[in-house]
Enzyme design. Structure first.
Site, PDB file in Angstrom:
ATOM      1  CG  HIS A 247      15.921  92.566  61.584  1.00  0.00           C
ATOM      2  ND1 HIS A 247      14.929  92.505  60.640  1.00  0.00           N
ATOM      3  CD2 HIS A 247      15.339  93.054  62.718  1.00  0.00           C
ATOM      4  CE1 HIS A 247      13.796  92.918  61.162  1.00  0.00           C
ATOM      5  NE2 HIS A 247      14.015  93.279  62.420  1.00  0.00           N
ATOM      6  CB  CYS A 264      14.649  95.868  64.772  1.00  0.00           C
ATOM      7  SG  CYS A 264      14.678  94.604  66.063  1.00  0.00           S
TER       8      CYS A 264
END
Length: 413
Positions: A247, A264
């Site tokens: 992301h 992430c």
């Protein structure tokens, strides 16, 4: 006096502390709006911000400090939330009044306020330079990519040691490196094991979906591409957790420190947008490792040939309708969506009966190797009986037991 004020403004962005002289001229709302708009302002190409920063470094290295200052000033004007650029700009300003001995050589009075932020920015700078100095050998590929079907138009590999993501195009002649980007991983590093450990997982994964940025908080930037953590191997090893995405970054932060996420993989928004525009869900593999091993493509093909022979031996046993021989390719602890080997055996029997001795064809084969404490193959292919137009797309996980490869998971996509 002008140099001092400009240095204060640069440092305000770097260490995120309020400067009265800056705050008086820029309201909170205006700063936020500027942050939202700045990416659109400099989107000539993905990776352009880093390229401009490296140009500044190069000019400094050549002793062209005046030109470097001009380039740095333009970069921070275009991207005020690019903190590392602000740090370099601050150093160049400071060098006009005193010697600068290191990256982020800020005045002693401001050092306590900078604290961890300064250390993180220095590390980000070192990671970017290291990745650009230590380029992959021309034409080489990560050793995990043994064979990739043309259905996978792209592939991604992450090298955590260099804070780098590499994007490949899968052409008719093989994988071609088309771009690479700075990334951040988990605050605690890599090798995710349990929910909440703030580590990024290591292994072979696939992008599972593309989340619309409109459905996400600003924190995730331009969007998100979830991957299938925990994969079958992770689950077999008892690993937990979820929600591992590729992301972007918040509007007020162009890039994040090398160790910054909850697990992430985080990219600058323009870089993520390139990836979102490029890759396809379900067919794009993502290899995440502590350090990539780059090999010539012919070495990868040679490394995969013994396994490919085993895969076709499995296919031949299925074509022959020999259940006993077929079962020899499966581990005793085999599992498929809750079914153990005894419960899976009727499924194999049914598939053999459906094939009725017709040759089983394997199409669009991909196999990616993951080696840590064990040796694993993640295999995807289309299985079609001769004379039948359509078949199933399957994914298998194979593990080496001694000198034999055996299947510990098989499922339909």
């Amino acid at each position: 006096m002008r140099v001092l004020r400009m240095l204060q403004v640069a440092l305000a962005f770097v260490i995120a502390i309020p400067m009265a002289s800056f705050a008086a001229n820029t309201s909170g709302n205006k700063r936020q709006e500027t942050a939202r708009q700045e990416v659109a302002h400099v989107q000539e190409a993905d990776g352009i911000a880093e390229a401009r920063l490296i140009e500044v470094y190069t000019l400094i290295g050549r002793g062209h400090s005046r030109e470097a200052l001009s380039k740095a000033e333009q970069l921070v004007t275009d991207l005020p939330s690019f903190q590392l650029a602000q740090l370099v700009y601050g150093d160049l300003l400071a060098s006009r009044t005193r010697p600068v001995k290191a990256i982020g050589d800020i005045p002693d009075a401001l050092s306590p306020a900078a604290g961890q932020s300064l250390s993180e920015l220095r590390e980000e700078s070192l990671r970017r330079i290291k990745a650009l100095k230590e380029r992959p050998p021309s034409g080489s590929i990560p050793s995990q990519f043994l064979a990739l079907s043309q259905r996978s138009k792209h592939a991604i590999a992450v090298d955590a040691s260099k804070s780098r993501l590499y994007l490949f195009e899968n052409t008719a002649t093989g994988l071609n490196l088309v771009a690479d980007y700075y990334i951040s991983v988990g605050k605690a590093g890599t090798a995710k094991s349990i929910e909440g450990d703030q580590r990024t997982p290591l292994g072979v994964y696939y992008i599972t979906s593309n989340l619309d940025r409109k459905s996400l908080k600003d924190f995730y930037g331009s969007g998100a591409l979830p991957i299938n953590y925990p994969n079958v191997l992770d689950t077999k090893r008892g690993k937990t957790g979820s929600g591992i995405w590729l992301h972007g970054t918040p509007p007020n932060q162009f890039s994040r420190p090398p160790l910054a996420s909850d697990g992430c993989v985080v990219l600058a928004n323009p870089d993520l947008e390139r990836i979102i525009r490029t890759v396809e869900v379900r067919t794009t593999p993502v290899v995440i490792t502590t350090q990539l091993n780059w090999v010539p493509p012919h070495n990868a093909r040679a490394d995969g040939k013994p396994f490919e022979d085993v895969l076709y031996a499995w296919r031949n046993a299925k074509t022959a309708g020999d259940l006993e021989q077929l079962l020899a390719f499966y581990t005793t602890d085999f599992s498929s969506n809750g079914k153990n080997l005894a419960q899976w055996t009727p499924v194999l029997k049914s598939e053999l009966a459906t094939a009725r001795g017709r040759t089983i064809q394997l199409k669009d084969i991909s196999y990616l190797r993951w080696t840590d404490t064990s040796d694993t193959m993640v295999v995807t292919f289309g299985e079609v009986a001769e004379g039948v137009r359509y078949g199933l797309t399957k994914r298998q996980y194979w593990m080496r037991e001694g000198n034999k490869w055996k299947i510990f998971f098989e499922g339909t996509l």
